[in-house]
Design an enzyme around this catalytic site. Structure first.
Site, short mmCIF file in Angstrom:
data_model
loop_
_atom_site.label_atom_id
_atom_site.label_comp_id
_atom_site.label_asym_id
_atom_site.label_seq_id
_atom_site.Cartn_x
_atom_site.Cartn_y
_atom_site.Cartn_z
N ASP A 404 -22.36 -14.69 46.48
CA ASP A 404 -23.60 -15.08 47.24
C ASP A 404 -24.20 -16.63 46.78
OD1 ASP A 404 -25.65 -14.46 49.29
OD2 ASP A 404 -27.05 -14.67 47.49
N GLU A 457 -19.52 -17.51 49.66
CA GLU A 457 -20.44 -17.91 50.91
C GLU A 457 -20.72 -19.25 50.59
OE1 GLU A 457 -24.75 -16.82 52.81
OE2 GLU A 457 -24.18 -16.94 50.57
#
Length: 727
Positions: A404, A457
């Site tokens: 993330d 990401e």
């Protein structure tokens, strides 16, 4: 009461006694236990303590501060303590301060060097059994890194949460504190009482705890695992796989809201059956590591080594992963090494000072999110995170880590104004230590667990995200294609009459499609915070929304790159997603439910056709896998391209994103013969208009758009068609 005739041999020097009393001593083992001819123990509130040794029962003398002591002749040997508290039967126990450190010299060395890749096996709490002269002693070892502390104790119900009862010993400059507690076992809740250099006590959850209390409770829980895995064949196959050339269709799930009230055990049946029935190759869990606030969706982690207790036990989570593997479905987990919350009982200012976070607020805080940022330049912190990545792969057989907020790690000025960040040593904005960390974690995971994916990401144009670390890349397996996602959703949000002015948004992705190995993500982030669901982004009435969403999904599955779709979008959920309620499964019911059922059926068939069509995945990252047939007809909102498989397979993908049907539209094709329709989103099976279309078409010898042969097709409004070349 203290006996006025305490022998000087039994007494503890006043300075050491004061430090022990206040949990500020680095070496409680130097005073408690057997030393020379003296045995001492601290037993808070006890009225009597007896030393059991050599078959004798020797009363111990209270010498103050709940400390009992006795002189015993001879060398130290195995003994027990019999303790009597008012109103309770006497209890016999081994002495915690009679045991050697539970960490070996090699462990301490590797931790100090930041190279202990199995950190969870030596830090945290672990059930242990020792064989002694008087029999087996079962208990729990505790070890924690707190180099700035002046004292650390294990606390819990077993000591009334009193930090004076079980102080830990420091193992030197490595910063580790350690203690073995006999008689403390599975299910006990504990924390560490940390005495800071500033004179404060901070009760902290264990950073390496493998189980935590169910929020809002914040204690760590002693646990062990006896789970027997059944996925050896899956792991062997995974190790030999090449994900670049294999199908990958991911269903992103928030475990707490897919169907509220289900735990890991229920999900191992219901969710697994659903994902298998829908034909996905992978499932991706939004973070399952323990987190204090459900509204963070798991992206503010407090327990990096603990699957959330909200949904069950660690072994029940293992069983969920195992159940997916049994159905041939890979499990990806969101992993959050970029930042962590500031909750006082968790990682923040762990031993009174910046420890896991960078001490300079310009690097150590993410003010937009109200969180701390890891100190990626500190080798113990890198070790903690690298070991954590390995932990999920080793202990839970996770098949991939979606990392993330990578962009926030790569740039020192990410979401910061002038004066809120400091350049690197070369004057640039690149966070060099974070770059090195990402390279280390990717290389280590792929070395230790071949076949495990790491997925970034990452929303910027940072070069080489999916290039090998030996080529100076970051080393990720895949990168989310945020550019494709933004451009495509923006295009589809326009009314068809305006789309011709935005045609570049639907074609631009192919300009950079081969710069990285991309995943096409329609994730949870795209259906929250007022953005609206995919359904409500589609313009027009109900029929047009359904048609537009079907065409969009067929385009997504046909585009080069792997696919990811968030829960609820597979049936066109009407409302935005919320973690506080279940998916709106009722959308597939009622008089408009047929449209949502049609979308649901389409996604199932897209996954089936995708896996059956090597042209859609074997050359995802090779220029040879794609060619345009029509990219410049903005006026009619027509798009068409060819996909090619590594063994010569050919698939023709045609899209009409306009509001008018094209009844005789000519397009060029690379081969002469029969092209069989395998997908038509306008089919009545999907609640489309059901226009009668031929199941196969033959090429014309007329060349067109640079191809020697061509097809003339009827392409209904707002529809997609796929044609397989059969020769």
């Amino acid at each position: 009461m203290t006996d006025s005739k305490v022998s000087s041999a039994l007494a503890i020097p006043r300075e050491d006694l004061n430090r022990l009393r206040n949990c500020q001593h680095h070496d409680p083992h130097g005073f408690y236990g057997w030393h020379g001819n003296v045995v001492r123990t601290r037993q808070l509130g006890a009225e009597k303590v007896e030393l059991l040794v050599d078959g004798n029962e020797i009363p111990m003398q209270p010498i103050g501060d709940d400390i009992f002591a006795v002189e015993v002749a001879g060398e130290p040997r195995d003994y027990r303590l019999r303790i009597t508290w008012p109103g309770f039967e006497p209890r016999v126990t081994a002495d915690p301060y009679a045991f050697l450190p539970t960490l070996g010299e090699t462990d301490i060395y590797l931790i100090a060097e930041g190279r202990h890749e199995r950190l969870w096996e030596v830090l945290g709490s672990h059930l242990k059994t020792y064989t002694t002269e008087l029999g087996e002693v079962a208990g729990t070892s505790f070890a924690v890194w707190a180099p700035n502390a002046i004292g650390v104790a294990v606390i819990g119900d077993f000591c009334g949460w009193n930090s004076s009862q079980f102080p830990m010993r420091s193992l030197g400059s490595c910063g580790i504190w350690e203690l073995f507690l006999p008689g403390i076992g599975e299910g006990e809740v504990y924390k560490y009482a940390i005495q800071t250099q500033e004179g404060h006590r901070r009760d902290k959850a264990d950073p390496l705890a493998r189980l935590a209390e169910t929020p809002p409770a914040t204690g760590s829980v002693i646990t062990s695992s006896n789970y027997e895995w059944n996925d050896a064949a899956w792991l062997e196959q995974r190790e030999q796989a090449n994900p670049d050339i294999e199908p990958m269709s991911v269903y992103e799930v928030h475990l707490g809201s897919w169907k509220q009230g289900l735990g890991y055990t229920d999900l191992a049946t219901e969710l697994v059956n659903y994902v298998a029935d829908m034909g996905y190759t992978h499932v991706e869990f939004m973070p399952v590591a323990e987190h204090p606030f459900g509204g963070s969706w798991g992206y503010q982690v407090s327990g990096y080594f603990a699957p959330s207790s909200r949904w069950g036990t660690p072994d029940e989570f293992r069983a969920l992963v195992d159940a997916f593997h049994a159905r041939g479905i890979g499990v990806i987990m969101d992993w959050v090494p970029a930042h962590f919350p500031k909750d006082d009982w968790a990682l923040g200012r762990f031993d009174g000072r910046a420890l896991y976070e960078h001490p300079d607020w310009r690097r150590g805080e993410q003010k937009d999110w109200g969180t701390f940022v890891f100190d990626f330049g500190r080798h113990e912190v890198r070790n903690f995170l690298v070991a954590n990545a390995l932990y999920w792969c080793q202990e839970f057989h996770i098949d991939g880590l979606r990392v993330d907020a990578v962009a926030s790690m790569l740039y020192l000025d990410y979401s910061r104004n002038d004066g809120e960040w400091e350049p690197n040593q070369y004057g640039g904005r690149e966070h060099l230590e974070a770059v090195q960390f990402l390279q280390e974690v990717n290389a280590t995971v792929q070395r230790e667990h071949p076949g495990v994916l790491t997925i970034a990401e990452e929303s910027t144009s940072w070069p080489g995200v999916t290039s090998r670390t030996e080529d100076s890349g970051l080393g990720f397996s895949f990168k989310w294609n945020m550019g494709w996602m933004n451009d495509t959703l923006e295009y589809f949000s326009k009314d068809p009459v305006h789309r011709e002015y935005h045609h570049n948004e639907i074609t631009f992705s192919m300009v950079y499609a081969y710069s990285e190995k991309f995943v096409l993500p329609i994730s949870h982030d795209e259906v929250v915070h007022g953005k609206g669901s995919l359904w409500n982004r589609m313009p027009g009435d109900t029929w047009n929304k359904a048609a537009g969403l079907r065409a969009f999904l067929a385009y997504m599955w046909a585009h080069p790159g792997k696919n990811l779709l968030f829960q609820g979008q597979e049936f066109g959920q009407i409302q935005e997603w919320s973690e506080s309620r279940s998916l709106d499964w009722g959308d597939m019911e009622g008089w408009e439910g047929e449209y949502h059922t049609g979308i649901h059926t389409l996604v199932r068939n897209l996954n089936k056709l995708y896996k059956e069509s090597p042209a859609l995945y074997t050359q995802d990252y090779d220029y040879a896998g794609f060619s345009w047939a029509k990219s410049d007809d903005a006026a009619h909102n027509i798009l068409a391209f060819h996909r090619y498989g590594s063994q010569g397979e050919k698939l023709f993908c045609v899209f009409n994103f306009g509001g008018s049907s094209q009844t005789a539209y000519r397009l060029g094709v690379p081969a002469e013969g029969t092209w069989r329709m395998i997908l038509n989103t306008d089919d009545s099976l999907y609640e489309g208009a059901g226009n009668p279309l031929p199941s196969a078409v033959e090429t014309s010898k007329e060349s067109w758009d640079g191809y020697e042969r061509s097809l003339t097709l009827h392409i209904p409004a707002m529809s997609a068609q796929w044609y397989l070349f059969e020769g």
